[in-house]
Design an enzyme around this catalytic site. Sequence first.
Site, PDB file in Angstrom:
ATOM      1  N   CYS A  93       0.795  -1.229   0.000  1.00 36.67           N
ATOM      2  CA  CYS A  93       0.000   0.000   0.000  1.00 36.67           C
ATOM      3  C   CYS A  93       0.836   1.292   0.000  1.00 36.67           C
ATOM      4  O   CYS A  93       1.383   1.648  -1.026  1.00 36.67           O
ATOM      5  CB  CYS A  93      -0.988  -0.063   1.162  1.00 36.67           C
ATOM      6  SG  CYS A  93      -2.323   1.118   0.985  1.00 36.67           S
ATOM      7  N   ARG A 129     -12.952   6.256  -1.890  1.00 28.27           N
ATOM      8  CA  ARG A 129     -11.935   5.477  -1.188  1.00 28.27           C
ATOM      9  C   ARG A 129     -12.186   3.999  -1.443  1.00 28.27           C
ATOM     10  O   ARG A 129     -13.335   3.564  -1.533  1.00 28.27           O
ATOM     11  CB  ARG A 129     -12.052   5.751   0.319  1.00 28.27           C
ATOM     12  CG  ARG A 129     -10.765   6.085   0.963  1.00 28.27           C
ATOM     13  CD  ARG A 129     -10.790   6.222   2.443  1.00 28.27           C
ATOM     14  NE  ARG A 129      -9.643   5.496   2.949  1.00 28.27           N
ATOM     15  CZ  ARG A 129      -8.407   5.951   2.877  1.00 28.27           C
ATOM     16  NH1 ARG A 129      -8.145   7.145   2.398  1.00 28.27           N
ATOM     17  NH2 ARG A 129      -7.401   5.215   3.312  1.00 28.27           N
ATOM     18  N   HIS A 193      -3.690  -5.647   2.449  1.00 33.65           N
ATOM     19  CA  HIS A 193      -3.296  -5.802   3.852  1.00 33.65           C
ATOM     20  C   HIS A 193      -4.026  -7.035   4.360  1.00 33.65           C
ATOM     21  O   HIS A 193      -4.592  -7.795   3.625  1.00 33.65           O
ATOM     22  CB  HIS A 193      -3.785  -4.619   4.693  1.00 33.65           C
ATOM     23  CG  HIS A 193      -3.253  -3.300   4.309  1.00 33.65           C
ATOM     24  ND1 HIS A 193      -2.070  -2.807   4.777  1.00 33.65           N
ATOM     25  CD2 HIS A 193      -3.780  -2.327   3.538  1.00 33.65           C
ATOM     26  CE1 HIS A 193      -1.892  -1.576   4.315  1.00 33.65           C
ATOM     27  NE2 HIS A 193      -2.904  -1.262   3.550  1.00 33.65           N
TER      28      HIS A 193
HETATM   29  N1  GLN Z   1      -2.209   6.876   2.548  1.00 30.85           N
HETATM   30  C1  GLN Z   1      -2.348   6.040   1.438  1.00 30.85           C
HETATM   31  C2  GLN Z   1      -3.729   6.010   0.806  1.00 30.85           C
HETATM   32  O1  GLN Z   1      -4.739   6.256   1.452  1.00 30.85           O
HETATM   33  C3  GLN Z   1      -1.904   4.635   1.845  1.00 30.85           C
HETATM   34  C4  GLN Z   1      -2.830   3.943   2.775  1.00 30.85           C
HETATM   35  C5  GLN Z   1      -2.375   2.578   3.194  1.00 30.85           C
HETATM   36  O2  GLN Z   1      -1.172   2.277   3.270  1.00 30.85           O
HETATM   37  N2  GLN Z   1      -3.345   1.747   3.565  1.00 30.85           N
HETATM   38  O3  GLN Z   1      -3.792   5.764  -0.364  1.00 30.85           O
END
Ligand code: GLN
Length: 243
Positions: A93, A129, A193
């Site tokens: 990520c 998101r 994740h």
């Molecule tokens: N901050 C980044 C995003 O929102 C990465 C988030 C994450 O590592 N889960 O895209």
Amino acid sequence: MKLKILWMYHDLMDLYGDKGNIEVLRRRAEKRGIECVVDTCTLDEKKEIQDYDLFFLGGGADREQQLIFRDLLGRRDGIAAAMDSGTAFLLICGGYQLFGQYYKDQDGNVLESLGFFDYYTVASDRDHRCIGNIALEAAIDGDTFMMVGFENHGGQTMNVQTPLGRVLSGHGNMYRSEFEGFLNDQVVATYMHGPLLPKNPAVADKILMRALKRNYGEVQLAKLDDTLEDKAREVMLKRLKVI
Ligand code: GLN
């Protein structure tokens, strides 16, 4: 055999159990009688990155990415030398994003990234998101897997030439994207994740084989009993109506 793992920014880049990936790599190596050294490295700490067989960088929210990105850029030569020496990379990520061209975060800050690959990432508005369980079909080093994980990112990653896999359920590199992650001969980069490897032990073994290749060439790993892991993955694939 011996395996040296470098766990970058262990104290800052660790979301949704990313550290579980390290535990899985260590355990699955040790069960095969492979000695495993895990070193951590955080801000301002000196480390010879090219001495490691495996480089792991987990995910982080915008705040943590903001905290580490300059330090990471300062290590570009060491990371490039590691790539040249055959080190394997696992990037999750926020870590995945920082190996591309740049990351434009939710507040509009542009974080220059390492630029090893052509992709770049721009944060979405809050309605887009990418959150939830995700399933992929991915082909790594000649074998095809169904993988499961959990994603939670605003970042929309574009211009990925060689994705890790095809999305079966979930979003992936962008909101409702067809593809997820990035893959080349040395790098596995993903939004998954959950953490990634406990749920996908076959992928863990592919990464171990890549890391061992640096010193030992093509290594065959003894089979382990993954009955529980396979059942857990099957539950999620069924819940997502993928199987
Ligand atoms: N901050 C980044 C995003 O929102 C990465 C988030 C994450 O590592 N889960 O895209």
